[in-house]
Enzyme design. Structure first.
Site, short mmCIF file in Angstrom:
data_model
loop_
_atom_site.label_atom_id
_atom_site.label_comp_id
_atom_site.label_asym_id
_atom_site.label_seq_id
_atom_site.Cartn_x
_atom_site.Cartn_y
_atom_site.Cartn_z
N LYS A 54 0.95 -1.21 -0.08
CA LYS A 54 0.00 0.03 0.02
C LYS A 54 0.73 1.22 -0.08
O LYS A 54 2.09 1.20 0.25
CB LYS A 54 -0.95 0.00 1.13
C1 LIG Z 1 -5.30 -4.43 0.21
C2 LIG Z 1 -6.66 -4.32 0.37
C3 LIG Z 1 -7.75 -4.88 1.50
C4 LIG Z 1 -7.08 -5.96 2.41
O1 LIG Z 1 -5.84 -5.45 3.30
P1 LIG Z 1 -4.85 -6.34 3.68
O2 LIG Z 1 -4.13 -5.44 4.69
O3 LIG Z 1 -4.02 -7.01 2.71
O4 LIG Z 1 -5.64 -7.35 4.61
C5 LIG Z 1 -8.86 -4.65 1.38
N1 LIG Z 1 -9.49 -3.94 0.53
C6 LIG Z 1 -8.77 -3.28 -0.37
C7 LIG Z 1 -9.53 -2.06 -1.53
C8 LIG Z 1 -7.19 -3.41 -0.59
O5 LIG Z 1 -6.79 -2.94 -1.32
#
Ligand SMILES: *Cc1c(COP(=O)(O)O)cnc(C)c1O
Length: 366
Positions: free
Chosen positions: A187
């Protein structure tokens, strides 16, 4: 052969950055409070402030953030939650894991949940709306808030991709009853591993989340309701605190890269657009072309690693196909034209220009 220009590079190549992160984790070695330690509390305070919220609750992933947020709102079996068809599948999974049913609306042209697609899907069972700030762009929250208010629904934001993105000068995460972030290593605001956060204003929701994130324990002994172990590790919070100081510069660079691509490519492919009331954090940079698959192959031959993200719509996953309502003709039309170019902050202008030149060369070749 590895690509000349990789889609993402998670190595930490700056010696300064390595030194700063190591110093941050060293503090944790010294105090030894390894889970929900002081760095977690400090990070929660700072994230809440950035989101203009009273509370933040650190959890161990964005997926858990979503699941725990829905649980804290008493969403469960018999309920329906309307969401977008286009997201990482964690969004739909969080709904399903509570026992509720995900119902899929359509996307608007900007790839976020189209408010116009929501209203016809509302039934007596509908309990909440779960829009996603897809690709780091805040969904049309004023329209969604209006629907939620009129139809007496809860509103939860999946802001996993959009930390510090803005909409009418308000930050992602400031619109819903609860909002969820992921800080996994891919992210924009990222730890080195898995991490997440839920933000809200109501103290009773924050308290419920704090119990839910650790087996439903309201104190050391008493379990009020079943819950997973979804606590945030102190090591992640320590690294995230360091990186919080750098995130604005990093996002500014991502926005520069997106603008550079837009300038170079808008006459040959569809490029992401930002309305005056939006301020995107450019989690991915997705172009649109009907020749998407051919272009992907061509770029790969040129050493440019482009990627298809969320190619399978959530309602088309085997987990959901045929099991629920999905009214998403625009998503079915648009998503097969999307191609994500390398756009992470570590790219140089020269690398961005190389990618853009390769895309242009593909179209000039005919
Ligand atoms: C990355 C993501 C998640 C999940 O997050 P994690 O930390 O990988 O469990 C949920 N929703 C969206 C839109 C994402 O991009």
């Amino acid at each position: 052969m590895p690509p000349k220009i990789p889609f993402l590079d998670l190595r930490i190549t700056s010696a300064d950055e390595r030194r700063e992160l190591l110093a941050a984790v060293e503090q944790v070695f010294l105090h030894g409070r390894l889970v929900l330690g002081p760095e977690v509390a400090e990070l929660e305070g700072k994230v809440a402030a950035r989101c203009q919220r009273a509370h933040a609750v650190g959890v161990n992933s964005g997926s858990d953030a979503l699941y725990l947020a829905l649980r804290a709102l008493d969403i469960g079996p018999g309920d329906e939650v309307i969401t977008t068809p286009l997201s990482f599948v964690a969004t739909a999974n969080a709904i399903a894991l509570t026992g509720a049913t995900p119902v899929f609306g359509d996307i608007a042209d900007d790839l976020t949940l189209d408010p116009a697609s929501v209203e016809p899907l509302i039934t007596a069972r509908t309990k909440a709306l779960l829009p996603v700030h897809y690709a780091g762009k805040v969904a049309d929250m004023f329209a969604l808030q209006a629907i939620a208010q009129r139809r007496n629904l809860l509103l939860v934001e999946d802001a996993a991709q959009a930390f510090t993105a803005r909409y009418h000068d308000r930050p992602a995460g400031s619109f819903g009853e609860l909002a969820c972030f992921s800080m996994n290593s891919m992210k924009v605001f990222a730890s080195l591993g898995e991490a997440g956060m839920v933000v809200c204003d109501r103290p009773e929701l924050a308290a419920r989340l704090e119990a839910l994130r650790y087996n439903g324990l309201v104190n050391r002994e008493v379990c009020a309701e079943p819950g997973p172990n979804g606590r945030l590790d102190t090591l992640h919070a320590a690294m995230l605190l360091r990186r919080l100081d750098w995130v604005d510069a990093l996002i500014a660079r991502r926005r520069e890269i997106a603008a550079r691509y837009n300038a170079a490519l808008s006459d040959v492919v569809g490029v992401p657009r930002e309305a005056p009331h939006q301020h995107d954090v450019c989690y991915v940079y997705a172009i649109r072309t009907p020749r998407r698959d051919e272009l992907l192959d061509y770029l790969s031959g040129e050493g440019v690693e482009a990627k298809l993200r969320d190619r399978i719509l959530m309602p088309d996953q085997p987990a959901y196909r045929g099991k629920t309502v999905a009214e998403c003709p625009r998503a079915r039309r648009l998503v097969p034209t999307l191609l994500c170019l390398p756009a992470h902050e570590g790219l140089t202008d020269a690398q961005v220009d190389t990618v853009a030149a390769a895309v242009r060369a593909f179209f000039e070749r005919g």
